[in-house]
Design a protein around this motif. Sequence first.
Motif, PDB file in Angstrom:
ATOM      1  N   HIS A   1     -26.033 -10.130  -4.511  1.00  0.00           N
ATOM      2  CA  HIS A   1     -26.671 -10.155  -2.955  1.00  0.00           C
ATOM      3  C   HIS A   1     -25.219  -9.011  -1.984  1.00  0.00           C
ATOM      4  CE1 HIS A   1     -27.664 -13.902  -4.494  1.00  0.00           C
ATOM      5  NE2 HIS A   1     -29.284 -13.570  -4.449  1.00  0.00           N
ATOM      6  N   THR A   2     -26.320  -8.151  -1.430  1.00  0.00           N
ATOM      7  CA  THR A   2     -25.641  -7.486  -0.922  1.00  0.00           C
ATOM      8  C   THR A   2     -25.163  -7.922   0.769  1.00  0.00           C
ATOM      9  OG1 THR A   2     -26.959  -5.117  -1.291  1.00  0.00           O
ATOM     10  CG2 THR A   2     -25.741  -4.583   0.231  1.00  0.00           C
ATOM     11  N   ASN A   3     -23.228  -7.717   0.599  1.00  0.00           N
ATOM     12  CA  ASN A   3     -22.569  -7.920   1.384  1.00  0.00           C
ATOM     13  C   ASN A   3     -22.666  -8.982   1.442  1.00  0.00           C
ATOM     14  OD1 ASN A   3     -23.242  -5.192   2.481  1.00  0.00           O
ATOM     15  ND2 ASN A   3     -25.308  -6.297   3.795  1.00  0.00           N
ATOM     16  N   THR A   4     -23.060 -10.019   0.503  1.00  0.00           N
ATOM     17  CA  THR A   4     -22.247 -11.317   0.577  1.00  0.00           C
ATOM     18  C   THR A   4     -20.845 -11.485  -1.190  1.00  0.00           C
ATOM     19  OG1 THR A   4     -23.475 -12.147  -1.865  1.00  0.00           O
ATOM     20  CG2 THR A   4     -23.984 -12.675   0.697  1.00  0.00           C
ATOM     21  N   HIS A   5     -19.760 -12.445  -0.512  1.00  0.00           N
ATOM     22  CA  HIS A   5     -18.598 -12.530  -1.673  1.00  0.00           C
ATOM     23  C   HIS A   5     -19.233 -13.556  -2.275  1.00  0.00           C
ATOM     24  CE1 HIS A   5     -17.354  -9.355   1.315  1.00  0.00           C
ATOM     25  NE2 HIS A   5     -16.202  -8.479  -0.153  1.00  0.00           N
ATOM     26  N   CYS A   6     -18.198 -13.339  -3.381  1.00  0.00           N
ATOM     27  CA  CYS A   6     -19.069 -14.324  -3.995  1.00  0.00           C
ATOM     28  C   CYS A   6     -17.655 -15.541  -3.876  1.00  0.00           C
ATOM     29  CB  CYS A   6     -19.030 -14.406  -6.092  1.00  0.00           C
ATOM     30  SG  CYS A   6     -20.099 -12.581  -6.467  1.00  0.00           S
ATOM     31  N   GLU A   7     -17.530 -16.780  -3.609  1.00  0.00           N
ATOM     32  CA  GLU A   7     -16.695 -17.773  -3.136  1.00  0.00           C
ATOM     33  C   GLU A   7     -16.601 -18.429  -4.414  1.00  0.00           C
ATOM     34  OE1 GLU A   7     -16.229 -18.414   1.018  1.00  0.00           O
ATOM     35  OE2 GLU A   7     -16.812 -16.293   1.548  1.00  0.00           O
ATOM     36  N   PHE A   8     -18.025 -19.265  -5.381  1.00  0.00           N
ATOM     37  CA  PHE A   8     -17.956 -19.758  -6.131  1.00  0.00           C
ATOM     38  C   PHE A   8     -17.814 -19.258  -7.316  1.00  0.00           C
ATOM     39  CE2 PHE A   8     -20.276 -20.911  -2.207  1.00  0.00           C
ATOM     40  CZ  PHE A   8     -19.065 -22.321  -1.251  1.00  0.00           C
ATOM     41  N   TYR A   9     -17.724 -20.205  -8.522  1.00  0.00           N
ATOM     42  CA  TYR A   9     -17.888 -20.041  -9.966  1.00  0.00           C
ATOM     43  C   TYR A   9     -19.092 -21.099 -10.842  1.00  0.00           C
ATOM     44  CZ  TYR A   9     -16.029 -18.152 -13.979  1.00  0.00           C
ATOM     45  OH  TYR A   9     -16.076 -17.034 -15.919  1.00  0.00           O
TER      46      TYR A   9
ATOM     47  N   SER B   1     -17.976  -6.981  15.065  1.00  0.00           N
ATOM     48  CA  SER B   1     -19.511  -7.011  15.848  1.00  0.00           C
ATOM     49  C   SER B   1     -20.770  -6.772  14.850  1.00  0.00           C
ATOM     50  CB  SER B   1     -19.192  -5.865  16.589  1.00  0.00           C
ATOM     51  OG  SER B   1     -19.556  -4.364  16.484  1.00  0.00           O
ATOM     52  N   ASP B   2     -19.988  -6.506  13.705  1.00  0.00           N
ATOM     53  CA  ASP B   2     -21.605  -6.262  12.164  1.00  0.00           C
ATOM     54  C   ASP B   2     -21.271  -7.380  12.031  1.00  0.00           C
ATOM     55  OD1 ASP B   2     -22.879  -5.029  10.666  1.00  0.00           O
ATOM     56  OD2 ASP B   2     -21.255  -4.058   9.622  1.00  0.00           O
ATOM     57  N   SER B   3     -22.254  -8.102  12.310  1.00  0.00           N
ATOM     58  CA  SER B   3     -23.402  -9.628  11.588  1.00  0.00           C
ATOM     59  C   SER B   3     -23.328  -9.714  11.124  1.00  0.00           C
ATOM     60  CB  SER B   3     -23.685 -10.038  13.234  1.00  0.00           C
ATOM     61  OG  SER B   3     -24.932  -9.593  13.147  1.00  0.00           O
ATOM     62  N   SER B   4     -24.144  -8.387  10.282  1.00  0.00           N
ATOM     63  CA  SER B   4     -24.429  -8.397   8.490  1.00  0.00           C
ATOM     64  C   SER B   4     -23.726  -9.106   7.797  1.00  0.00           C
ATOM     65  CB  SER B   4     -25.003  -6.774   7.920  1.00  0.00           C
ATOM     66  OG  SER B   4     -23.914  -6.478   8.245  1.00  0.00           O
ATOM     67  N   GLN B   5     -22.725  -9.306   7.768  1.00  0.00           N
ATOM     68  CA  GLN B   5     -21.798 -10.265   6.635  1.00  0.00           C
ATOM     69  C   GLN B   5     -20.551 -10.292   7.166  1.00  0.00           C
ATOM     70  OE1 GLN B   5     -20.112  -7.130   3.968  1.00  0.00           O
ATOM     71  NE2 GLN B   5     -20.231  -5.179   5.684  1.00  0.00           N
ATOM     72  N   ARG B   6     -20.177 -11.662   6.343  1.00  0.00           N
ATOM     73  CA  ARG B   6     -18.572 -12.357   6.994  1.00  0.00           C
ATOM     74  C   ARG B   6     -17.496 -11.165   7.387  1.00  0.00           C
ATOM     75  NH1 ARG B   6     -18.723 -16.950   3.324  1.00  0.00           N
ATOM     76  NH2 ARG B   6     -16.111 -17.244   4.376  1.00  0.00           N
ATOM     77  N   HIS B   7     -16.339 -11.422   7.807  1.00  0.00           N
ATOM     78  CA  HIS B   7     -15.886 -10.187   8.064  1.00  0.00           C
ATOM     79  C   HIS B   7     -14.375 -11.551   7.863  1.00  0.00           C
ATOM     80  CE1 HIS B   7     -17.087  -7.100   8.697  1.00  0.00           C
ATOM     81  NE2 HIS B   7     -18.437  -7.526   9.307  1.00  0.00           N
TER      82      HIS B   7
END
Length: 554
Positions: free
Chosen positions: A68-76, A42-48
């Motif tokens: 960028h808080t609450n985001t993850h690095c999926e690219f390079y 239910s916490d929509s501030s970040q992806r799960h």
Amino acid sequence: MEPLDKAQVLLKCDLCQSAALQSHCELCQINLCKACVGEHLSDSSQRHKVVPYKYRFFAPYYPKCPDHTNTHCEFYCEICDVPVCSTCISSDKHHSHKFTDVLKKVRSKKKEVEKDLEELEKRIYPAYEEITLDSNSEKVNFENHYENLTTAVAKQEKNLHREINFIVNKQKSEIDEMKNEHLVALNEYEKEIKQIMSDVKQSINDLKKILYSNDVSLTSVYRSRNAEFRGLPPKVNVSLPRFSPHQINTEQLHQMFGSLSAITITKEAHGNTIKTPEAVSCPPAKPLLNVAEFITSIQTKYNFLYNVTCLRDEEIWTHGEENIMKLYNLRGEVLKSIKTKSGNNPRDTAVTRSGDLVYIDIYTSTVNIVKNEQIHEIIRLQGWKPHNICGTTMGDLLVTMDSYYGEHSRVVRYSGSTEKQTIQFDSEGKSLYSYGYTKDIIENRNLDICVADYEAKAVVVVNQAGTFRFRYTGYSSSTARPLDLIGIATDSQSQILISDRKNNCIHILDQHGQLLSYIRNCDLHLPWGLSVDTKDNLFVAEFHSHKVKKIKYM
């Protein structure tokens, strides 16, 4: 839920700390029970990304983005060589950069790791093991050898002790006499130096008296003695005595024990005239030529030639008053041509530690890098316009720049696109650099940062920390016109070379800012950009002739 052995402790949910865990969030790296999964999602501030607990090791863990808080690095980012998130991709920091999937990059890296691991396990480590075995074997021989040496020395000592005392005392006496003779020679030399120093001090006092006096007669009779003082007195050169031992023979001990060579004292003239105290205490490993030697020239095809940068000893990057940067070999053949991305003329160019070409576009306030003949923007300035750039031994970039608002100038150090250091003021809060026009920059071998400040007609040098060291403004009496310092380079001896455009010469300074010499020959005409190769050959870009001249000066 994955079955637990009776001997295991029941694992609890990380949120409620009471119920048995059932699931795992791969992005947040926490364990969840069935009831807490819904609350967590239910916490929509970040992806799960929630998976059954037993599958937690099968999915990759994406690092969190530092920007960028609450985001993850999926690219390079291939240009900056760092993981980035989806927000980073659209930011100015990574404008027009090339991106790949971070997992693809990880797989590529893991292949490298596998190769390295295989090499370490199958070739490198066994080789060291073999060396260790050989070393242990050598240690056994080592101990035996030195034990035999000790025995031989002890035996020789016993044989010599009966006859040695007389000879030793005699030669000690000879050594004392030689030492005294040497000391007398040094004292006489020191006395001579002190007399000259006294004369120099007296000359200083006389000159000060003239400067602060209105007595015309004092000035009119003044005759300079500087030429007399520039030459060092002949240096005392002592060939130190040596001891030459012989094999012992008891019957002929006095003859065969050995003898000391005779002492000789001579005076040898210095090869060079003294320039500064620093030049005497720290002479360069390579002496400067009395007259520089012209080696060759490369005719470029620019209307006006601004800069030259050595890529290798046989290849040079050049740029002039057009939007193309050209790579030449020393035969004058164009090996590569790169057109700027914006179509504007480059303000300055440099080569990074890895051999990539970087250039400044003053009209877009950007720094750009050329990789595989593709241009990527790595720095975009806001409120500042860049002038000149250089690479450092640590792989950073140093950029000189002026502000659009107010008359401010500074040097900024970048690691990739990240600002690491700003150099703008001295210890008293005064600006180190003038405002306006070009300020060529180079990092010296001693890590000093050297700037040829055109408007100030000076070279400003600070150390690696940005602390002011010295300012060189030249000697107006030695040039026909005021100094017009435009280009700067450095060599393996940490000497600084500056092109003096209107006086058609090159100033050579030591690392402390003292003038060592000029390059006035080689038919220099409006010298502009400078670069030095790994063999300390100087390359000079001439503005009007469009030539790059290669000169030997050491």
